[in-house]
Design a protein around this motif. Structure first.
Motif, PDB file in Angstrom:
ATOM      1  N   GLY A  38       1.208  -1.454  -0.071  1.00  0.00           N
ATOM      2  CA  GLY A  38      -0.012   0.162   0.116  1.00  0.00           C
ATOM      3  C   GLY A  38       0.438   1.151  -0.161  1.00  0.00           C
ATOM      4  O   GLY A  38       0.498   1.788   0.009  1.00  0.00           O
ATOM      5  N   PHE A  39       2.446   1.285  -0.222  1.00  0.00           N
ATOM      6  CA  PHE A  39       3.161   2.321  -0.040  1.00  0.00           C
ATOM      7  C   PHE A  39       2.757   2.977  -1.613  1.00  0.00           C
ATOM      8  O   PHE A  39       2.797   4.383  -1.112  1.00  0.00           O
ATOM      9  N   ILE A  99       9.928   8.799  -8.985  1.00  0.00           N
ATOM     10  CA  ILE A  99      10.727   8.106  -8.570  1.00  0.00           C
ATOM     11  C   ILE A  99      11.068   7.701  -7.346  1.00  0.00           C
ATOM     12  O   ILE A  99      11.024   8.457  -6.079  1.00  0.00           O
ATOM     13  N   HIS A 100      10.809   6.437  -7.060  1.00  0.00           N
ATOM     14  CA  HIS A 100       9.981   6.468  -5.508  1.00  0.00           C
ATOM     15  C   HIS A 100      11.581   5.408  -5.181  1.00  0.00           C
ATOM     16  O   HIS A 100      11.775   4.410  -5.831  1.00  0.00           O
ATOM     17  N   ASP A 107      12.703  -9.435   4.732  1.00  0.00           N
ATOM     18  CA  ASP A 107      11.572  -8.906   5.353  1.00  0.00           C
ATOM     19  C   ASP A 107      10.723  -7.956   4.570  1.00  0.00           C
ATOM     20  O   ASP A 107       9.949  -7.195   5.451  1.00  0.00           O
ATOM     21  N   GLY A 108      10.653  -7.766   3.503  1.00  0.00           N
ATOM     22  CA  GLY A 108      10.105  -7.378   2.396  1.00  0.00           C
ATOM     23  C   GLY A 108      10.558  -5.597   2.090  1.00  0.00           C
ATOM     24  O   GLY A 108      11.873  -5.244   2.179  1.00  0.00           O
ATOM     25  N   PHE A 109       9.795  -5.429   2.470  1.00  0.00           N
ATOM     26  CA  PHE A 109       9.973  -3.355   1.894  1.00  0.00           C
ATOM     27  C   PHE A 109      10.331  -2.644   2.880  1.00  0.00           C
ATOM     28  O   PHE A 109       9.771  -3.148   3.589  1.00  0.00           O
ATOM     29  N   PHE A 236      10.751  16.796  -3.618  1.00  0.00           N
ATOM     30  CA  PHE A 236      10.128  15.316  -2.819  1.00  0.00           C
ATOM     31  C   PHE A 236       9.004  15.257  -2.057  1.00  0.00           C
ATOM     32  O   PHE A 236       8.428  16.445  -1.548  1.00  0.00           O
ATOM     33  N   ILE A 237       8.453  14.029  -1.895  1.00  0.00           N
ATOM     34  CA  ILE A 237       7.013  13.939  -1.417  1.00  0.00           C
ATOM     35  C   ILE A 237       7.373  13.039  -0.844  1.00  0.00           C
ATOM     36  O   ILE A 237       6.894  11.367  -1.057  1.00  0.00           O
ATOM     37  N   LYS A 238       7.358  12.316   0.259  1.00  0.00           N
ATOM     38  CA  LYS A 238       7.434  10.937   0.979  1.00  0.00           C
ATOM     39  C   LYS A 238       8.659  10.764  -0.066  1.00  0.00           C
ATOM     40  O   LYS A 238       9.905  10.694   0.680  1.00  0.00           O
ATOM     41  N   THR A 239       7.701   8.972  -0.175  1.00  0.00           N
ATOM     42  CA  THR A 239       9.260   8.344  -0.304  1.00  0.00           C
ATOM     43  C   THR A 239       9.604   8.590  -2.205  1.00  0.00           C
ATOM     44  O   THR A 239      11.146   8.352  -2.797  1.00  0.00           O
ATOM     45  N   MET A 240       8.967   9.845  -2.589  1.00  0.00           N
ATOM     46  CA  MET A 240       9.065  10.348  -3.796  1.00  0.00           C
ATOM     47  C   MET A 240      10.383  11.978  -4.890  1.00  0.00           C
ATOM     48  O   MET A 240      10.201  12.408  -3.949  1.00  0.00           O
ATOM     49  N   ARG A 241      11.100  11.181  -5.691  1.00  0.00           N
ATOM     50  CA  ARG A 241      11.937  12.387  -5.966  1.00  0.00           C
ATOM     51  C   ARG A 241      11.297  13.049  -7.494  1.00  0.00           C
ATOM     52  O   ARG A 241      10.980  11.473  -8.272  1.00  0.00           O
TER      53      ARG A 241
END
Length: 251
Positions: A38-39, A99-100, A107-109, A236-241
């Motif tokens: 759900g990221f 790009i995230h 253990d996943g992401f 940048f927004i959270k994981t995104m650039r």
């Protein structure tokens, strides 16, 4: 998997290394696993490309660069709830493409969202290998890029090729930017470095202390230049650039 340049990424990789671009089939498998977290919201975006960098300081883990774009409106489920259709409900307002970055391993992401806790938590759970100089320098670059302040990452530089300096007088000479240098350290530390760092529109020379736990302290800094632009400039927004309009000094 492939190292071909068939896929056009919006931006250069966040840190230097032997990146591998995934082919369509492998990317689809990893994208399906990422969707389960759900990221990236529920049906809001499509994965366009992926590249991976094995991390020597995190054995068994890779750094994932995942390029996404909005799905065409026609492909969205009209019966989906507002949270599934509205980017502000899931991700916050974000550009059409970007790009995230995530860590991926046994253990996943783990989402690299610009804050320090995900990295510190990963270090506590899985450890960090800072046993030699290449690992320490790679970890310094990784940590400083993926922990952001209010203006930008603390980007460790090797040279000035991405920088635009303010106009100077006839005698003005742009600063010389050099790769990180290792400094003598006490036994309590994993290492010490002096590095040129771009933060916002300011270029600094910074001294770092790296603890064996993976904590990094900035113990000294010297202003080198202000009003410095970066090309491309990054948002940048959270994981995104994502790329912004090219930097202009003194804006």
């Amino acid at each position: 998997m492939s190292k071909d340049d068939d896929v056009a990424f919006l931006l250069e990789a966040p840190i230097a290394g032997d990146w591998v671009t995934l082919d369509r089939d492998h990317a689809a498998i990893l994208a399906a696993r990422l969707a389960e977290t759900g990221f990236l919201g529920d049906g809001l975006v499509q994965v366009d490309a992926m590249r991976l960098l094995p991390l020597d300081f995190y054995p068994g883990w890779v750094l994932c660069d995942i390029q996404t774009g909005r799905k065409p409106a026609a492909t969205e489920n009209p019966r989906a709830g507002r949270a599934a259709r509205d980017p502000e409900q899931a991700l916050g307002r974000f550009p059409d493409s970007g790009i995230h970055s995530f860590l991926y391993g046994p253990d996943g992401f783990a989402a690299l969202d610009g804050t320090a806790p995900p990295i510190h938590e990963h270090n506590e759970l899985h450890g960090v290998d800072l046993s030699d100089q290449p690992r320490r320098e790679a970890y310094l670059r990784f940590f400083c890029f993926f922990v952001r302040g209010g203006l930008s990452p603390f980007e460790v530089l090797d040279d000035a090729r991405r920088l635009v300096f303010p106009a100077a007088g006839e005698a003005g000479v742009p600063p010389i930017v050099t790769p990180p240098a290792s400094l003598a350290a006490t036994d309590e530390l994993a290492g010490r470095f002096r590095a040129h760092v771009l933060y916002g529109r300011t270029l600094f020379e910074v001294t770092f202390e790296m603890h064996r736990s993976g904590f990094i302290d900035m113990t000294d800094d010297k202003l080198i230049a202000d009003g410095v632009g970066r090309v491309p400039d990054l948002g940048f927004i959270k994981t995104m650039r994502y790329p912004l309009i090219a930097s202009k000094p003194n804006e």
